[in-house]
Write a protein that holds these residues in place. Structure first.
Motif, PDB file in Angstrom:
ATOM      1  N   GLY A  96      38.886  44.434  39.486  1.00 16.89           N
ATOM      2  CA  GLY A  96      38.153  43.187  39.720  1.00 16.89           C
ATOM      3  C   GLY A  96      37.546  43.159  41.117  1.00 16.89           C
ATOM      4  O   GLY A  96      38.171  43.595  42.078  1.00 16.89           O
ATOM      5  N   TYR A  97      36.311  42.652  41.208  1.00 17.28           N
ATOM      6  CA  TYR A  97      35.626  42.707  42.505  1.00 17.28           C
ATOM      7  C   TYR A  97      36.236  41.724  43.482  1.00 17.28           C
ATOM      8  O   TYR A  97      36.532  42.059  44.622  1.00 17.28           O
ATOM      9  N   ASN A  98      36.427  40.493  43.068  1.00 11.01           N
ATOM     10  CA  ASN A  98      36.868  39.466  43.995  1.00 11.01           C
ATOM     11  C   ASN A  98      38.373  39.224  43.980  1.00 11.01           C
ATOM     12  O   ASN A  98      38.936  38.848  44.990  1.00 11.01           O
ATOM     13  N   ALA A  99      38.990  39.425  42.831  1.00 14.87           N
ATOM     14  CA  ALA A  99      40.414  39.133  42.765  1.00 14.87           C
ATOM     15  C   ALA A  99      41.223  40.345  42.334  1.00 14.87           C
ATOM     16  O   ALA A  99      42.409  40.238  42.082  1.00 14.87           O
TER      17      ALA A  99
ATOM     18  N   GLN B 190      41.055  47.108  34.226  1.00 13.14           N
ATOM     19  CA  GLN B 190      40.026  46.098  34.406  1.00 13.14           C
ATOM     20  C   GLN B 190      40.502  45.070  35.424  1.00 13.14           C
ATOM     21  O   GLN B 190      39.720  44.571  36.233  1.00 13.14           O
ATOM     22  N   GLN B 191      41.789  44.772  35.398  1.00 10.40           N
ATOM     23  CA  GLN B 191      42.337  43.840  36.385  1.00 10.40           C
ATOM     24  C   GLN B 191      42.384  44.474  37.772  1.00 10.40           C
ATOM     25  O   GLN B 191      42.056  43.837  38.759  1.00 10.40           O
TER      26      GLN B 191
END
Lengths: 270, 285, 428
Positions: free
Chosen positions: B124-127, B120-121
Motif C-alpha cells: 500500500g502506498y500510504n498505509a 497487496q497490504q
C-alpha cells in the motif's frame, strides 16, 4: 567467530522477512478493522469478529469441503493411475512402450495456456461446467506423477516381482500389494505434490465453476476479495486469506520433510 | 511370457484416453479455432488468418509479452542471487540449519492467492507496511503498485519472495555435491572465501543454476493471479501479463478464436525459449 | 485385490453422489439476485414467503456467483447453459444482444405482463426497455442514481456548509481540504476518490455520470458512431485530470484498504443509494454524511442528469415454466414488497408513482436521503441502445487512464484516439 555471527544475523533477518508477513496477516485478521492500520507486532485488541463475519458472508466451510473432496480425489487418481502406468512403463515389455514414454515426456512440455480454452469448451459441451467432474477428471492423470513412479519402480529388485508372479499374483495385485508397500517414499512425494498443487489451483476453477456451492477454497477467497461482498472490510478479507493458507501450513508442519523433498524432486525433473 | 499380452495395454489405457481427450483434442481444436470468429453463443464464422493478422497488429498483446519478459528479466536474476546467497550461508555447517530451511520454505507452500492478498497490504502506498518502514528509517515512500515503472518489479519481488525457498533447497542439494577436496586444495593455496565461491562453487553447480533458470522461466510465463488480484493489469497496462491478456480476451469478451490464436502463439514462444535453454544445458554439461 | 475394488467403487460412488449433472429434472425455479448484502437479505425473505405459500412451485435462491462483475458471470452461465430461471441483476446494456441470441423469454407473450407493466412504468421507460424486434425481454426493476456522498464534518471544517456544485467550487474545496490535512508537508487525506482500476465498468461510476451531468444526458454512441468526443467529455476529462494533478484524488487503489470514506480518509465519493445501508451499518460514532448532485462546470437551474445503473429482471429460456416464473416476479414486485425492498436495501424501484403513491410517503419522510435519490430519479439516464458497449467503455477507460490518471497524453489526444477506435469497432 565474527563470520558466524554475521551468518546467523543474516539468517535470522531472512527468516523474519519470510515469516513475519504471515504473522502480520494472522494478527490483522484477529484485530478490529480500524486497528489494522497501526498494527506492527501485538494487536491492541483481539476479536474473532472478522471470522464470524466471513462465515456469515460466504459458504467457506462448504468451499473447504469442496477443496478437500476435489484435491483428495485427484490425489487418489494420480496415485492409482500413475502407479499403474508407471509400473507398465518400468516393468513390463510391450510394443509401443517407448512411444508412450516419450509421449508423456512430450505432454509435460506443452504449456497449459494452449489447452485452456478448448478444455473449457470441452467442459461446456460435456455439460460439465458447474460440476465436480470439471474440477477433477482432467487432473486424474498427471505426467509428472507417472514419470516419478516409473523412475522409482525401475530401482526395485526384480526378485520382488518374480516371487509374486510365482505365487500367481495378477499385475494389479502386484502393483498395489507388492509394489506399493515398498514404495512409500515415492507415494508420499507424489501425493503431497499433487494434493498441494490441486489445493492451490485457482485459474481452472475460476473458469469452470460459477455455482457458489461448488467453488473451491482459493476460488471463493479470490472472488470474495476481488468482488464486493467483503463490504470494504479489510479484516474480513485477511481472515479469508488466513483461512485459505492454514490447512496447508498445518500439513506442512507435520510432513515438512516430505513437502520439501517432493518440491525438490519436481525441480530435478527438468 | 505371461498369459495376458493385453495387460500392459490395459494398464496404460487410462493414459491413452486422457491423452486423446485432454491433450490431442484440445490442441487440435485450439489450432482449428484460431481460424474462426466465435463468441460461443452464436455460430462459428470462418475468418481465415484474420486472428493472426490481428495478433501481429495488436499493440496491447505485444506490450503484454514484453511485460512478461520484463517480469522474467527481474525475477530470475533476483531469485538466483538471493537463493544462492542464502544457500551458501546455510551450507556453512551452522546450527538450526533445518529450522531456517523450513522457515524459508514456508511461502512456497502457501497458496498464491493468500500471498497476493497479503502483499497487496504490504505494498500500500500510504498505509502499507513497507512504506511505513521506509518512512520510519527516514527514506521516502515508493509507489510500489501505482508507479508504472515500479509495478512490475514489485510483482517480481513478491514472486521471488514466494519461490526463493524452493531454489535455496535446490542449491543446497547442488552445493553438497561439490567435493570437499577442491576447497581444501584451494585453502592450501590461500584462496579467500569469495575466491573459492567464484572459482570452484559456481562452475560446479552450473547445472543447478540452469535448472533453476528453466523452472522459473516456465513459472514466470504463467504469471496471472498476482496482477489479476493486485492491479487488474494496470497502471497503464504495465502489469498486464500475456496470460492475463489471453484470459481477458477469452473470458471477458468471449473472443474465443482470437484468444486461441494468442494462446497458440504464446505457447510456441514458451516452447522455443525452453528448447533454447535446454540446448544450452546440453552444451554445458 | 478386493479391498482395492472396494476402495475404487467407493470413490466412484462418492463422486457420483457429489456430482450433480446439469440435466437433472427438477420441479422448482432457480433465482439469482445481485450479491449486494441487503438485496440478499431481501431476496431470502421474499423467497421464504413465496415458498411457504407455493409449496408446489418452490424457488431456489442464490446470489449471482461473484466474478469481477456480474455481467461476466451471467455470460459464462449462458455459455455453460447453467443460467437460472430468473435473474434480477441484468444490466440493460446486455439485453439487446441476449435477446438477439434468443436466450431470453419475451415477457410480453406471458399472461398478465402487459397490464402489469403499463400500470407500473411510464411510457418513456417502457420505450427504453423495448427491444428492436418490438418485444419486451426485461422488467425494469430498480435504479440507483449516482450522486455525490460527502462527509458533513469534514466539509464543515473547511467552511463548506453546502457541498460544491461546480468544478470551480470543487477545486476550491479540495485545495482547502488538502492544505488542512498536510502532515509534515505530506498529503494524508483526499477530497475524493474514484476507483482507478482500468476495468470497463468502473467508468460507469465516474466518467459516465459526470458526462451525462455535464452534457444534459447526451449519448456516447449513436447510429453505430462515436459521438462522445465533444466539449462535454473534454471538460469532464480535464476536471478529473486536475484532481489527479494536484493529488486531490489519490492514485492508490484505496479499495484494498479498510473503508476510506468511513475512516474519514476521503471527504467525498460518487456513489449510489446502496451506500446508505452500508454507511449506517459501519459508521463510527458521530459520523455525519449526506448526498448532493454531481458537480458540473457551471451552475444549473435544475438537477443535473445522472447515470441510474438500471438493473432489470429477465427470464432465461432454459426456464421450463415461464408463466410460473412470471408469477413469482409479479409477487416480488407487488407494492407491499417494493416497500419492503426500499426499506431493506435502500434502492429505488423503477415505478412512476414513487413520489406520488401514499404507500411510500411515510418511508420517504422518514428517510430524507432516499427522498433526494427519489427526486433524482426524475433526471436519470440508463445506457445507450447499442452493441459492443463493453468494448466502447473499455476504449474510453484506456483513454481515461492515459490522460486523466497518469497523464501521458492530453485529454484531447486521448479522446480523439478513442473516437477513432470506437468508429473502427463499429465499421467491422
Amino acid at each position: 567467530m565474527i563470520k558466524k555471527t554475521i551468518f546467523y544475523f543474516i539468517l535470522i533477518v531472512s527468516a523474519i522477512v519470510f515469516t513475519y508477513p504471515f504473522l502480520w496477516m494472522f494478527l490483522a485478521s484477529i484485530s478490529p478493522d480500524k486497528a489494522i492500520g497501526n498494527l506492527v507486532l501485538l494487536p491492541s485488541q483481539v476479536t474473532l469478529d472478522n471470522y464470524r463475519q466471513m462465515i456469515a458472508k460466504i459458504p467457506i466451510w462448504r468451499a473447504l469441503l469442496n477443496s478437500v473432496i476435489v484435491s483428495g480425489l485427484i490425489t487418489t487418481g494420480v496415485l492409482v493411475f500413475g502407479s499403474m502406468i508407471g509400473y507398465a512403463l518400468a516393468r513390463l515389455e510391450f510394443k509401443g512402450r517407448n512411444l508412450i514414454f516419450y509421449l508423456i515426456i512430450f505432454t509435460m512440455t506443452i504449456p497449459f495456456q494452449i489447452t485452456l480454452i478448448p478444455q473449457y469448451i470441452l467442459m461446456v459441451k460435456l455439460n460439465w461446467t458447474d460440476t465436480y467432474y470439471a474440477l477433477i477428471v482432467p487432473y486424474l492423470i498427471n505426467a509428472l506423477g507417472i514419470i516419478m513412479f516409473r523412475q522409482y519402480f525401475l530401482s526395485l529388485p526384480q526378485s520382488l516381482i518374480d516371487a509374486a508372479r510365482i505365487d500367481g499374483c495378477g499385475e494389479l495385485r502386484i502393483i498395489f500389494r507388492i509394489i506399493w508397500p515398498n514404495s512409500v517414499p515415492v507415494i508420499l512425494t507424489v501425493a503431497i505434490l499433487t494434493f498441494m498443487t490441486s489445493w492451490n489451483e485457482v485459474l481452472w476453477p475460476l473458469i469452470v465453476i460459477r455455482k457458489e456451492s461448488l467453488m473451491t477454497l482459493p476460488q471463493l477467497v479470490t472472488l470474495f476479495v476481488v468482488g464486493g461482498r467483503a463490504e470494504s472490510q479489510l479484516g474480513v478479507k485477511l481472515a479469508s486469506s488466513v483461512f485459505l493458507a492454514t490447512p496447508i501450513v498445518i500439513a506442512y508442519a507435520f510432513f515438512q520433510k516430505y513437502f520439501i523433498n517432493s518440491m525438490v524432486s519436481t525441480g530435478q525433473k527438468e | 511370457m505371461r498369459k495376458g499380452k493385453l495387460t500392459p495395454y490395459l494398464l496404460v489405457s487410462p493414459y491413452i484416453v486422457h491423452f486423446l481427450v485432454f491433450v490431442v483434442f484440445p490442441v487440435a481444436f485450439s489450432i482449428l479455432l484460431t481460424f474462426f470468429k466465435w463468441d460461443i453463443i452464436s455460430e462459428m464464422k470462418f475468418s481465415g488468418f484474420a486472428n493472426y493478422r490481428r495478433l501481429f497488429a495488436d499493440r496491447l498483446f505485444w506490450k503484454a509479452l514484453v511485460n512478461t519478459l520484463y517480469f522474467l528479466s527481474i525475477h530470475i536474476p533476483l531469485e538466483l542471487v538471493v537463493s544462492l546467497f542464502l544457500a551458501e550461508i546455510l551450507n556453512q555447517k551452522l546450527k538450526f540449519q533445518g529450522l531456517f530451511r523450513a522457515l524459508f520454505f514456508l511461502p512456497v507452500i502457501v497458496s498464491g492467492v493468500a500471498v497476493t492478498i497479503l502483499w497487496q497490504q504490504l505494498y500500500g502506498y500510504n498505509a502499507g507496511l513497507l512504506n511505513k518502514f521506509l518512512m520510519y528509517i527516514g527514506l521516502g515512500k515508493v509507489g510500489w503498485l501505482i508507479d508504472t515503472k515500479m509495478a512490475m518489479p514489485s510483482i517480481a519481488i513478491m514472486a521471488t519472495w514466494k519461490n526463493v525457498g524452493l531454489y535455496i533447497i535446490l542449491f543446497l542439494v547442488g552445493l553438497q555435491t561439490v567435493p570437499k577436496q577442491y576447497y581444501e586444495a584451494a585453502e592450501l593455496e590461500g584462496a579467500s572465501h569469495w575466491q573459492k565461491f567464484f572459482k570452484i562453487t559456481l562452475p560446479l553447480i552450473n547445472p543447478t543454476i540452469i535448472m533453476v533458470v528453466i523452472l522459473s522461466t516456465i513459472g514466470g510465463f504463467s504469471l496471472f493471479i498476482e496482477p489479476y488480484i493486485m492491479t487488474g493489469g494496470g497502471p497503464l497496462n504495465s502489469t498486464l501479463s500475456a496470460l492475463l491478456y489471453i484470459y481477458k480476451q477469452g473470458f471477458f469478451y468471449y473472443h474465443m478464436g482470437y484468444a486461441s490464436a494468442l494462446g497458440i502463439f504464446f505457447a510456441l514462444l514458451i516452447m522455443a525459449v525452453v528448447i533454447i535453454q535446454r540446448k544450452y544445458i546440453e552444451k554445458r554439461t | 485385490m478386493r479391498k482395492i475394488k472396494k476402495i475404487l467403487s467407493a470413490i466412484l460412488l462418492l463422486s457420483l453422489t457429489f456430482c450433480t449433472g446439469g440435466n437433472s429434472k427438477r420441479n422448482y425455479l432457480t433465482y439469482w439476485s445481485s450479491n449486494n448484502t441487503y438485496e440478499i437479505e431481501f431476496a431470502r425473505k421474499m423467497v421464504a414467503e413465496w415458498n411457504a405459500a407455493h409449496p408446489n412451485e418452490k424457488v431456489k435462491f442464490q446470489p449471482v456467483p461473484e466474478g469481477q462483475s456480474s455481467e461476466e458471470v451471467v455470460l459464462a452461465a449462458i455459455v455453460g447453459k447453467t443460467t437460472p430461471d430468473i435473474y434480477s441483476n441484468m444490466w440493460q446494456g446486455d439485453v439487446e444482444a441476449y435477446a438477439k441470441a434468443k436466450i431470453l423469454v419475451a415477457l410480453d407473450t406471458l399472461k398478465g405482463f402487459k397490464d402489469f407493466i403499463y400500470s407500473r412504468c411510464d411510457s418513456s421507460t417502457i420505450k427504453e426497455v423495448t427491444a428492436a424486434d418490438g418485444h419486451i425481454y426485461q422488467v425494469p426493476w430498480k435504479v440507483n442514481p449516482i450522486m455525490m456522498i460527502y462527509n458533513k464534518k469534514l466539509l464543515d471544517g473547511i467552511g463548506f456548509k453546502n457541498p460544491p456544485t461546480t468544478y470551480k467550487e470543487f477545486f476550491t474545496a479540495a485545495e482547502r481540504f488538502q492544505k488542512q490535512n498536510l502532515v509534515n508537508g505530506r498529503v494524508t487525506k483526499w477530497f475524493g476518490y474514484a476507483e482507478i482500476l482500468p476495468t470497463w465498468w468502473q467508468r460507469l461510476f465516474d466518467f459516465y455520470p459526470l458526462y451525462l451531468a455535464e452534457s444534459g444526458g447526451m449519448p456516447l454512441v449513436k447510429n453505430n458512431k462515436a459521438v462522445f468526443n465533444n466539449k462535454y467529455a473534454l471538460r469532464v476529462f480535464n476536471f478529473l485530470r486536475t484532481l489527479y494533478v494536484h493529488d486531490y484524488f489519490p492514485k492508490e487503489r484505496l479499495s484494498a484498504r479498510q473503508d476510506v470514506f468511513l475512516s474519514s480518509v476521503i471527504a467525498t465519493r460518487f456513489t449510489g443509494p446502496w451506500d446508505i445501508a452500508h454507511t449506517e451499518k459501519f459508521k463510527p460514532k458521530g459520523f455525519k454524511y449526506d448526498f448532493a448532485p454531481l458537480p458540473t462546470s457551471g451552475k444549473k437551474s435544475e438537477l443535473p442528469i445522472t447515470y441510474c445503473d438500471p438493473k432489470n429482471i429477465v427470464i432465461f429460456n432454459t426456464c421450463k415454466n415461464p408463466q410460473a416464473a412470471w408469477e413469482f416476479i409479479k409477487f416480488y414486485l407487488s407494492e407491499k414488497n417494493e416497500l419492503k425492498f426500499l426499506e431493506i436495501t435502500n434502492q429505488l424501484p423503477r415505478r412512476k408513482d414513487l413520489l406520488s403513491n401514499p404507500l411510500f410517503e411515510d418511508y420517504f419522510n422518514k428517510n430524507p436521503m432516499m427522498k433526494k435519490f427519489a427526486r433524482q430519479t426524475l433526471h436519470i439516464k440508463g445506457i445507450d441502445q447499442a452493441l459492443y458497449l463493453k468494448e466502447v467503455f473499455d476504449i474510453i477507460s484506456q483513454a481515461y487512464e492515459e490522460s486523466v490518471v497518469y497523464r501521458v497524453r492530453t485529454p484531447k489526444a486521448a479522446l480523439d484516439d478513442a473516437e477513432k477506435q470506437v468508429n473502427l469497432l463499429y465499421s467491422k
